[in-house]
Scaffold this motif. Structure first.
Motif, PDB file in Angstrom:
ATOM      1  N   THR A   3     -85.379   5.216 -17.362  1.00 58.18           N
ATOM      2  CA  THR A   3     -85.107   3.880 -17.876  1.00 58.18           C
ATOM      3  C   THR A   3     -86.403   3.095 -18.068  1.00 58.18           C
TER       4      THR A   3
ATOM      5  N   HIS B  40     -87.822   1.791 -21.566  1.00 57.34           N
ATOM      6  CA  HIS B  40     -88.097   0.358 -21.643  1.00 57.34           C
ATOM      7  C   HIS B  40     -89.517   0.127 -22.155  1.00 57.34           C
TER       8      HIS B  40
ATOM      9  N   THR C 292     -89.978   1.276 -25.858  1.00 59.52           N
ATOM     10  CA  THR C 292     -89.241   0.387 -26.763  1.00 59.52           C
ATOM     11  C   THR C 292     -89.933  -0.968 -26.853  1.00 59.52           C
ATOM     12  N   TRP C 293     -90.423  -1.468 -25.725  1.00 60.65           N
ATOM     13  CA  TRP C 293     -91.136  -2.750 -25.706  1.00 60.65           C
ATOM     14  C   TRP C 293     -92.396  -2.653 -26.555  1.00 60.65           C
TER      15      TRP C 293
ATOM     16  N   SER D 171     -92.462  -7.282 -18.485  1.00 61.28           N
ATOM     17  CA  SER D 171     -91.122  -7.076 -19.031  1.00 61.28           C
ATOM     18  C   SER D 171     -90.274  -6.212 -18.109  1.00 61.28           C
ATOM     19  N   VAL D 172     -90.875  -5.163 -17.539  1.00 61.29           N
ATOM     20  CA  VAL D 172     -90.150  -4.247 -16.663  1.00 61.29           C
ATOM     21  C   VAL D 172     -89.945  -4.836 -15.271  1.00 61.29           C
TER      22      VAL D 172
ATOM     23  N   VAL E 249     -80.477  -3.205 -27.966  1.00 66.03           N
ATOM     24  CA  VAL E 249     -81.110  -4.271 -27.184  1.00 66.03           C
ATOM     25  C   VAL E 249     -81.065  -5.573 -27.970  1.00 66.03           C
TER      26      VAL E 249
END
Length: 155
Positions: free
Chosen positions: A20, A24, A27-28, A48-49, A151
């Motif tokens: 994950t 994440h 993708t970010w 962000s994470v 998302v």
């Protein structure tokens, strides 16, 4: 066992979240690049994470080895995708960060004289092989572009 209910998972025990976190992070980075930025720092991704930048750097190093991310050193240092989000599947991410099969057999061979000890390996291997095939098929069907689309729908 009659009369016993299904126990809920204990919240203090956490599943492996590397998949994950890797999805994440990638993708970010992809979204950040689409918004006109060339590279993303591990500190930005970590924010962000909601984790330590060292965790992100270690994970991105594995993703770099797999050809999913690239890093730049020196002035303007940071991370970028090696290919477009639509060309990275969750299977690519899984294979980059997974340390082996999902399930394994005993560390020491069970008693071969015991009927269960003798037959448990082949029986469980058949189940585990099917789970692995199903998982890999599902992960191969989903790209990080699909993840980003979902998302953005949720916002």
């Amino acid at each position: 066992m009659a009369g016993q209910g299904v126990k809920e998972a204990r919240p203090e025990v956490s599943a492996n979240s590397r998949m994950t976190v890797a999805a994440h992070a990638l993708t970010w980075i992809g979204l950040y690049q689409r918004r006109g930025h060339e590279v993303a720092t591990s500190e930005q991704i970590a924010t962000s994470v909601n984790t330590n930048p060292v965790v992100i750097r270690r994970l991105l190093a594995d993703l770099r080895k797999a050809g999913l991310a690239e890093s730049r050193r020196g002035a303007g240092a940071g991370w970028m995708l090696s290919r477009d989000l639509a060309a990275i599947t969750l299977l690519d991410v899984h294979d980059a960060i997974a340390a082996g099969p999902i399930f394994a057999l005993h560390r020491s061979p069970p008693d071969p004289e015991c009927v269960v000890g003798h037959g448990i390996g082949p029986a469980m291997t058949a189940v585990y092989d099917q789970i692995e095939r199903t998982l890999r098929g599902e992960l191969a069907r989903t790209t990080l572009e699909d993840i980003l689309r979902d998302v953005l729908k949720a916002v």
